[in-house]
Design a protein around this motif. Structure first.
Motif, PDB file in Angstrom:
ATOM      1  N   GLU A 173      29.425  26.499  45.788  1.00 35.83           N
ATOM      2  CA  GLU A 173      30.412  25.859  44.871  1.00 35.83           C
ATOM      3  C   GLU A 173      30.914  26.636  43.984  1.00 35.83           C
ATOM      4  O   GLU A 173      32.425  26.874  43.737  1.00 35.83           O
ATOM      5  CB  GLU A 173      29.800  24.843  44.082  1.00 35.83           C
ATOM      6  N   TYR A 174      30.628  27.700  43.315  1.00 33.46           N
ATOM      7  CA  TYR A 174      31.066  28.621  42.176  1.00 33.46           C
ATOM      8  C   TYR A 174      31.695  29.651  42.674  1.00 33.46           C
ATOM      9  O   TYR A 174      32.781  29.935  42.175  1.00 33.46           O
ATOM     10  CB  TYR A 174      29.996  28.865  41.386  1.00 33.46           C
ATOM     11  N   LEU A 175      31.360  30.356  43.609  1.00 32.73           N
ATOM     12  CA  LEU A 175      32.104  31.589  44.124  1.00 32.73           C
ATOM     13  C   LEU A 175      33.430  31.614  44.481  1.00 32.73           C
ATOM     14  O   LEU A 175      34.246  32.470  43.921  1.00 32.73           O
ATOM     15  CB  LEU A 175      31.151  32.377  45.029  1.00 32.73           C
ATOM     16  N   PRO A 176      33.857  30.493  45.088  1.00 32.61           N
ATOM     17  CA  PRO A 176      35.341  30.407  45.317  1.00 32.61           C
ATOM     18  C   PRO A 176      36.184  30.229  44.184  1.00 32.61           C
ATOM     19  O   PRO A 176      37.398  30.667  44.255  1.00 32.61           O
ATOM     20  CB  PRO A 176      35.549  29.216  46.251  1.00 32.61           C
ATOM     21  N   VAL A 177      35.728  29.466  42.946  1.00 32.09           N
ATOM     22  CA  VAL A 177      36.219  29.205  42.124  1.00 32.09           C
ATOM     23  C   VAL A 177      36.491  30.530  41.202  1.00 32.09           C
ATOM     24  O   VAL A 177      37.565  30.875  40.657  1.00 32.09           O
ATOM     25  CB  VAL A 177      35.582  27.995  41.128  1.00 32.09           C
ATOM     26  N   LEU A 178      35.485  31.234  41.079  1.00 35.81           N
ATOM     27  CA  LEU A 178      34.948  32.369  40.387  1.00 35.81           C
ATOM     28  C   LEU A 178      36.072  33.575  41.028  1.00 35.81           C
ATOM     29  O   LEU A 178      36.805  34.208  40.354  1.00 35.81           O
ATOM     30  CB  LEU A 178      33.857  32.920  40.353  1.00 35.81           C
ATOM     31  N   GLU A 179      36.102  33.684  42.418  1.00 34.41           N
ATOM     32  CA  GLU A 179      36.968  34.336  43.112  1.00 34.41           C
ATOM     33  C   GLU A 179      38.547  34.210  42.775  1.00 34.41           C
ATOM     34  O   GLU A 179      39.316  34.972  42.496  1.00 34.41           O
ATOM     35  CB  GLU A 179      36.752  34.372  44.538  1.00 34.41           C
ATOM     36  N   TRP A 183      43.473  38.534  38.250  1.00 33.07           N
ATOM     37  CA  TRP A 183      43.574  39.971  37.744  1.00 33.07           C
ATOM     38  C   TRP A 183      43.489  41.225  38.434  1.00 33.07           C
ATOM     39  O   TRP A 183      42.727  42.267  38.278  1.00 33.07           O
ATOM     40  CB  TRP A 183      42.145  40.094  36.722  1.00 33.07           C
ATOM     41  N   ASN A 184      43.416  40.667  39.926  1.00 37.30           N
ATOM     42  CA  ASN A 184      43.206  41.947  40.902  1.00 37.30           C
ATOM     43  C   ASN A 184      42.033  42.459  40.850  1.00 37.30           C
ATOM     44  O   ASN A 184      41.912  43.645  41.197  1.00 37.30           O
ATOM     45  CB  ASN A 184      44.565  42.909  41.009  1.00 37.30           C
ATOM     46  N   VAL A 185      40.931  41.686  40.749  1.00 34.41           N
ATOM     47  CA  VAL A 185      39.444  42.308  40.686  1.00 34.41           C
ATOM     48  C   VAL A 185      39.169  42.439  42.120  1.00 34.41           C
ATOM     49  O   VAL A 185      38.939  41.433  42.904  1.00 34.41           O
ATOM     50  CB  VAL A 185      38.598  41.437  39.901  1.00 34.41           C
ATOM     51  N   GLU A 186      38.648  43.622  42.421  1.00 36.56           N
ATOM     52  CA  GLU A 186      37.861  43.772  43.837  1.00 36.56           C
ATOM     53  C   GLU A 186      36.532  43.267  43.771  1.00 36.56           C
ATOM     54  O   GLU A 186      35.854  43.820  42.694  1.00 36.56           O
ATOM     55  CB  GLU A 186      38.198  45.420  44.258  1.00 36.56           C
ATOM     56  N   LEU A 187      35.933  42.650  44.845  1.00 36.01           N
ATOM     57  CA  LEU A 187      34.801  42.098  44.816  1.00 36.01           C
ATOM     58  C   LEU A 187      33.878  43.015  45.918  1.00 36.01           C
ATOM     59  O   LEU A 187      34.327  43.077  46.750  1.00 36.01           O
ATOM     60  CB  LEU A 187      34.776  40.758  45.370  1.00 36.01           C
ATOM     61  N   ARG A 188      32.837  43.318  45.493  1.00 37.10           N
ATOM     62  CA  ARG A 188      31.808  44.247  46.271  1.00 37.10           C
ATOM     63  C   ARG A 188      30.569  43.418  46.549  1.00 37.10           C
ATOM     64  O   ARG A 188      29.736  43.405  45.509  1.00 37.10           O
ATOM     65  CB  ARG A 188      31.624  45.605  45.927  1.00 37.10           C
ATOM     66  N   ALA A 189      30.724  42.548  47.693  1.00 39.67           N
ATOM     67  CA  ALA A 189      29.586  41.603  47.758  1.00 39.67           C
ATOM     68  C   ALA A 189      28.286  41.926  48.646  1.00 39.67           C
ATOM     69  O   ALA A 189      28.644  42.332  49.628  1.00 39.67           O
ATOM     70  CB  ALA A 189      30.065  40.255  48.212  1.00 39.67           C
ATOM     71  N   HIS A 235      30.657  32.993  51.195  1.00 42.46           N
ATOM     72  CA  HIS A 235      31.550  32.310  50.188  1.00 42.46           C
ATOM     73  C   HIS A 235      32.795  32.705  49.594  1.00 42.46           C
ATOM     74  O   HIS A 235      33.463  32.023  48.715  1.00 42.46           O
ATOM     75  CB  HIS A 235      30.583  31.692  48.962  1.00 42.46           C
ATOM     76  N   LEU A 236      33.101  33.892  50.121  1.00 44.17           N
ATOM     77  CA  LEU A 236      34.385  34.563  49.556  1.00 44.17           C
ATOM     78  C   LEU A 236      35.355  34.747  50.482  1.00 44.17           C
ATOM     79  O   LEU A 236      35.005  34.746  51.627  1.00 44.17           O
ATOM     80  CB  LEU A 236      34.111  35.931  48.938  1.00 44.17           C
ATOM     81  N   THR A 237      36.575  34.738  50.361  1.00 52.03           N
ATOM     82  CA  THR A 237      37.564  35.166  51.156  1.00 52.03           C
ATOM     83  C   THR A 237      38.029  36.547  51.571  1.00 52.03           C
ATOM     84  O   THR A 237      38.087  36.957  52.554  1.00 52.03           O
ATOM     85  CB  THR A 237      39.031  34.627  50.504  1.00 52.03           C
ATOM     86  N   THR A 238      37.744  37.144  50.373  1.00 53.65           N
ATOM     87  CA  THR A 238      38.063  38.813  50.637  1.00 53.65           C
ATOM     88  C   THR A 238      37.113  39.639  49.813  1.00 53.65           C
ATOM     89  O   THR A 238      36.899  39.478  48.583  1.00 53.65           O
ATOM     90  CB  THR A 238      39.577  39.142  50.069  1.00 53.65           C
ATOM     91  N   PHE A 239      36.349  40.574  50.312  1.00 53.86           N
ATOM     92  CA  PHE A 239      35.544  41.241  49.612  1.00 53.86           C
ATOM     93  C   PHE A 239      35.217  42.417  50.369  1.00 53.86           C
ATOM     94  O   PHE A 239      35.632  42.654  51.661  1.00 53.86           O
ATOM     95  CB  PHE A 239      34.151  40.512  49.475  1.00 53.86           C
TER      96      PHE A 239
END
Length: 414
Positions: free
Chosen positions: A270-276, A282-288, A295-299
């Motif tokens: 529930e939370y990760l899509p909202v946080l992403e 802010w164009n934050v790159e996620l390394r997951a 649960h992420l679109t781009t990482f």
């Protein structure tokens, strides 16, 4: 350009005078330095432009450029910092306890300056005024050694501070700048035992490691900030979002910015899509890790190195954990002991996090960005200590003092 040996001799010559200065003398000098920075704002910004121009040629990162850049507002903040330090209680001469022993001696423990403090730091010219002000108020002479990237800015700031000091009764050589920014000067400073009482490195992991491993002068280690935010299964989504966005994006180039997000498996979907979505603004790159990536679109797939890295950039490592114990285990394994936060709606979970996470600052339902001398009410800070001896956490005036025993007798002998 004066040698370090010359600077050390000058520092020792005025050490006693500054240590004996009254609170009023020190406060008047600090207020004069505060006004001087505002008066010299234009010339300081012009000097800073030279550093920025050189930095652009050298292709430094945006986050380091942010640290380097001075604006009218930032100089006003530096000026206010000195004024705020002047308002703080004088930490010198305080007797925090007094007792009588079996021989009838009255024994007290009194705070005194450390003596001559050396500070090695990198591309943050605001550190120059903050460190000078805190050392001065605590009765310590300071020798500053900034990085090459901020040389012109540091020189202009120190010139302004010393000019203001020269108008009063206290010696301008209480604040000195090492103008040689070579690696050799840093190495020499690390071994200046005869003249430095303590050395404080403030900067990236490479600088701090070099000082800790090579210095013969006693060192107070200010650590790198591999800071974590853990979102518990009871956390409120809106609070979690606000805290992680602030901790990562407010100023990613500073040591109290969050570098790793840990999230409980029960709320990850529930939370990760909202946080992403919030971090994408802010164009934050996620390394997951694999579980978070579901649960992420781009990482970018996280590696072992990502859990250990202080990015100082718009990059955030993300990991799904099974429990509070797993989150705390990860933090205690990879943390640099700086600042960690939990977002939770469960009081007892928050208490466990406070009790079992071993870092200098541990938060429940607040951003790690608060680990700062100004935010803690210290006026400014000399750095964030991640060691456990003498000082830990934001270092203000009390951490720049030592102590001596004062003893009153009536002719007693052993």
């Amino acid at each position: 350009m004066e040698s370090l040996l010359t600077l050390g001799k000058k520092a020792k010559q005025v050490e006693r005078q500054l240590a004996q200065a009254s609170s009023k003398e020190k406060n008047d000098a600090l207020l004069s330095m505060s006004r001087g920075l505002l008066e010299d704002s234009d010339s300081i910004i012009e000097a800073n432009k030279k550093d920025i121009k050189n930095a652009e040629k050298n292709g430094i990162s945006d986050s380091l450029m942010d640290r380097l850049t001075l604006t009218t507002e930032r100089i006003e903040s530096m000026s206010q910092g000195l004024a705020d330090i002047a308002k703080l209680p004088d930490p010198i001469g305080i007797v925090d306890s007094m007792w009588t022993n079996e021989s009838g001696l009255k024994i007290g423990k009194q705070s005194v300056p450390l003596g001559v403090i050396g500070i090695i730091y990198e591309a943050r010219p605001n550190v120059t005024s903050d460190a000078a002000g805190l050392c001065f108020k605590s009765g310590n002479v300071v020798i500053l050694r900034g990085g090459k990237a901020a040389f012109h800015s540091n020189l202009a700031i120190v010139d302004s501070l010393r000019k203001s000091l020269s108008k009063g009764r206290l010696p301008e050589t209480a604040i000195q700048l090492v103008e040689d920014t070579s690696r050799e000067s840093a190495n020499e400073m690390m071994k200046l035992n005869r003249y430095l009482d303590v050395l404080i490195p403030r900067g990236g992991a490479t600088l701090i490691k070099a000082v800790v491993e090579n210095a013969t002068v006693p060192v107070i280690e200010t650590g790198t900030g591999n800071c974590h935010v853990y979102i518990d299964q009871s956390a409120q989504l809106e609070m979690a979002k606000d805290i992680i966005v602030n901790a990562k994006t407010d100023r990613p180039s500073v040591c109290n910015a969050a570098e790793t997000l840990l999230i409980h498996k029960d709320v990850a979907e529930e939370y990760l899509p909202v946080l992403e979505k919030a971090l994408n603004e802010w164009n934050v790159e996620l390394r997951a890790d694999e579980a978070a990536g579901e649960h992420l679109t781009t990482f970018t797939p996280a590696t072992e190195e990502d859990w250990e890295t202080e990015y100082l950039d718009y990059i955030l490592a993300v990991k799904v954990v099974d429990s509070l114990d797993a989150a705390m285990s990860h933090i205690n394994q990879y943390s640099t002991g700086h600042s960690e936060a939990i977002v939770t709606n469960d009081y007892f979970t928050g208490q466990r996090f406070h009790r079992e996470v071993d870092s200098a600052a541990v938060y429940v339902n607040a951003s790690t960005r608060f680990t700062d001398g100004f935010e803690f009410g210290f006026g400014a800070e000399i750095g964030i200590s991640t060691q456990k001896l003498h000082a830990r956490g934001p270092m203000g005036l009390p951490e720049l003092t030592s102590s001596k025993y004062i003893v009153f007798g009536e002719g007693q002998t052993v």
